[in-house]
Design a protein around this motif. Structure first.
Motif, short mmCIF file in Angstrom:
data_model
loop_
_atom_site.label_atom_id
_atom_site.label_comp_id
_atom_site.label_asym_id
_atom_site.label_seq_id
_atom_site.Cartn_x
_atom_site.Cartn_y
_atom_site.Cartn_z
N VAL A 106 8.93 13.67 -2.74
CA VAL A 106 9.46 13.37 -1.35
C VAL A 106 9.14 14.15 -0.25
N LEU A 107 8.72 14.05 0.87
CA LEU A 107 8.61 14.55 1.98
C LEU A 107 9.47 14.56 3.39
N VAL A 108 9.70 15.92 3.88
CA VAL A 108 10.42 15.62 4.93
C VAL A 108 9.67 16.04 6.20
N ALA A 109 9.44 15.34 7.21
CA ALA A 109 8.81 15.63 8.37
C ALA A 109 9.73 16.19 9.43
N ILE A 110 9.74 17.53 9.90
CA ILE A 110 10.73 18.07 10.90
C ILE A 110 9.70 18.45 12.06
N ILE A 128 4.16 8.44 -1.93
CA ILE A 128 5.70 9.04 -1.84
C ILE A 128 6.39 8.67 -0.76
N PRO A 129 7.80 8.47 -0.63
CA PRO A 129 8.48 8.40 0.69
C PRO A 129 8.64 9.64 1.25
N PHE A 130 9.01 9.48 2.66
CA PHE A 130 9.41 10.64 3.41
C PHE A 130 10.43 10.61 4.50
N VAL A 131 11.18 11.46 4.66
CA VAL A 131 12.33 11.56 5.82
C VAL A 131 11.91 11.98 7.25
N SER A 132 12.31 11.20 8.15
CA SER A 132 11.68 11.78 9.50
C SER A 132 13.04 12.48 10.09
N VAL A 133 12.88 13.69 10.51
CA VAL A 133 13.72 14.59 11.34
C VAL A 133 13.11 14.81 12.73
N THR A 157 -6.96 4.65 13.76
CA THR A 157 -5.72 4.31 13.79
C THR A 157 -5.74 3.84 12.02
N VAL A 158 -5.20 4.40 11.28
CA VAL A 158 -5.36 4.08 9.93
C VAL A 158 -4.04 3.70 9.31
N PRO A 159 -3.83 2.67 8.31
CA PRO A 159 -2.56 2.71 7.71
C PRO A 159 -1.70 3.69 6.88
N GLY A 160 -0.54 3.71 6.95
CA GLY A 160 0.25 4.70 6.32
C GLY A 160 1.63 4.29 6.20
N VAL A 161 2.50 5.14 5.42
CA VAL A 161 3.82 4.78 5.00
C VAL A 161 4.79 5.07 6.29
N SER A 162 5.59 4.22 6.32
CA SER A 162 6.50 4.72 7.41
C SER A 162 7.69 5.33 6.73
N PRO A 163 8.63 6.21 7.35
CA PRO A 163 9.69 6.94 6.95
C PRO A 163 10.70 5.96 6.27
N ARG A 164 11.34 6.45 5.16
CA ARG A 164 12.34 5.65 4.62
C ARG A 164 13.74 5.70 5.47
N TRP A 165 13.80 6.98 5.91
CA TRP A 165 15.05 7.31 6.54
C TRP A 165 14.71 8.05 8.01
N ILE A 166 15.39 7.81 8.97
CA ILE A 166 15.13 8.57 10.18
C ILE A 166 16.56 9.37 10.49
#
Length: 427
Positions: A106-110, A128-133, A157-166
């Motif tokens: 899991v990744l966390v974007a800060i 993998i999923p990621f968390v948005s902060v 603009t290319v497809p990507g995953v959205s954050p699972r949690w914000i």
């Protein structure tokens, strides 16, 4: 505020089953404290930030920064481009190889828009999923499921995953530099012309549109309009409304299945400036570019409305459908970039337009433009929030502005009003 996403999942009158991959959104003071509970479900989280966004968030995530690997990037010149992606993927690969058993899971974007685009790209590559902060209410892409990047000189603009949690912590993003907040307001205001372009495209092509999604964004826009002075002053309640509207934009993008609701002619002009002079962008923000482009596009659209109203516009012949090759070759002297633009415009979206029908639709187009605020009203709103409105403020020269409205419609293969205008002429 805890954001109830349930009402967004209800059946829609447009007949499309709207879907999005975000599970939860928290916009409140202390939202960052929820991160530990999320990360307990994973074995090897990795944080991605830059030194500025780390400094903003670390006082609220002190233990988390100690417990997990951190990819900390240098903010100067950092962009979601070849170089930025290479830096992240190299360090992430190093983190991954340093693990004994389970890989990074899991990744966390800060951070803001750039950090989120880089994290989204990496999460997509790693599946993998990621968390948005978010550390600032600076862009509308936090909840997006696409990556906006510059690749070999081309804006893509290319497809990507959205954050699972914000987890939008008001204690963090409300303290961000005012310039970043103003950039977020400008990015949001761009929805005025984006929604107009979507409606006009639907009118002339019969393509998909959802009025409920349009109204959802318009309501959020009006809510923010009423709070512009308080947003400029950093009022927390007003800042939370701005953050909600920015996050909602990304959710609506997912629900529509395209960027149409949030990206029209104003974004294409901003993308063109990035392609023409990528080094200039190092000193400007995405939202600032969108705000300046919004003013230019709105002023142009309002002039077109008046021309149609006075019978000074007619539809041109079929010969007007082709690409303006001389203009494109002059604008994009780099052969690879030019080839990329031409490839993106194949097939030409104007080929699907019925010219006789378009002639009959001019009055409807005029009425749709009429609902757009006047350009001076847009400037007034942006000024009220402390936003940039003048081209020179973001390093644009008169030479860069020249032909922007003619060339920028070719940046994306879609029928905005600017692109449709290629089929019109003044009489």
């Amino acid at each position: 505020m805890d954001v109830d996403l349930g009402h967004l999942r209800k059946p829609c009158a447009c007949g499309k089953e709207h879907q999005f991959d975000v599970d939860t959104v928290h916009i409140e003071a202390g939202a960052a404290s929820r991160l530990m509970d999320i990360l307990e479900n994973f074995q090897n989280p990795v944080f991605i930030c830059d030194s500025n966004t780390r400094a903003a968030a670390e006082p609220f995530l002190e233990e988390e920064f100690k417990d997990y690997p951190v990819i900390e990037l240098k903010p100067r010149g950092l962009q979601p481009d070849n170089r930025g992606i290479k830096k992240v993927m190299k360090q992430l690969d190093y983190c991954d190889r340093g693990l004994s058993s389970v890989s990074v899971d899991v990744l966390v974007a800060i951070g803001g828009g750039t950090i989120h685009d880089l994290t989204r790209y990496a999460a997509t590559e790693y599946d993998i999923p990621f968390v948005s902060v978010p550390t600032a209410a600076s862009v509308d892409g936090f909840a997006a499921n696409v990556v906006s990047l510059t690749w070999d000189g081309m804006k893509k603009t290319v497809p990507g995953v959205s954050p699972r949690w914000i987890l939008a912590d008001t204690e963090i993003f409300a303290r961000a530099p005012k310039r970043l907040t103003a950039s977020g307001v400008s990015d949001l205001m761009g929805k005025y012309t984006a929604l107009l372009d979507w409606r006009i495209s639907h009118l002339v092509t019969g393509g998909y549109i959802c009025e409920e999604l349009c109204e959802l964004l318009e309501h959020a826009l009006k809510e923010v309009d009423r709070e512009l002075e308080d947003i400029r002053d950093g009022d927390w309640d007003a800042m939370e409304k701005l953050m909600y509207a920015l996050i909602l934009s990304g959710l609506v993008m997912q629900m529509a299945g395209s960027t149409w609701p949030v990206s029209g002619a104003e974004h294409m002009a901003a993308h063109l400036w990035d392609m023409k002079d990528p080094e200039r962008k190092r000193d400007s923000l995405h939202g600032e570019e969108v705000g300046v482009a919004l003013v230019l596009v709105t002023e142009h659209y309002k002039k077109l409305e008046k021309a149609i109203r006075h019978g000074l516009v007619k539809v041109r012949s079929d010969s007007a459908r082709g690409l303006e090759m001389g203009l494109l070759e002059k604008t994009f002297p780099d052969t690879e970039v030019l080839e990329g633009v031409l490839a993106d415009n194949d097939p030409n979206p104007l080929d699907e337009i019925d010219l006789e029908k378009l002639e009959d639709q001019l009055d409807q187009i005029r009425d749709l433009i009429h609902d757009l605020p006047e350009s001076y009203e847009i400037v007034q709103k942006l000024n009220e929030a402390g936003c940039v409105t003048r081209p020179e403020a973001i390093g644009l020269t008169p030479e860069m502005i020249e032909n922007t409205l003619r060339v920028s419609p070719y940046v994306r293969n879609r029928v905005t009003l600017l692109r449709l205008e290629k089929l019109l002429e003044r009489v």
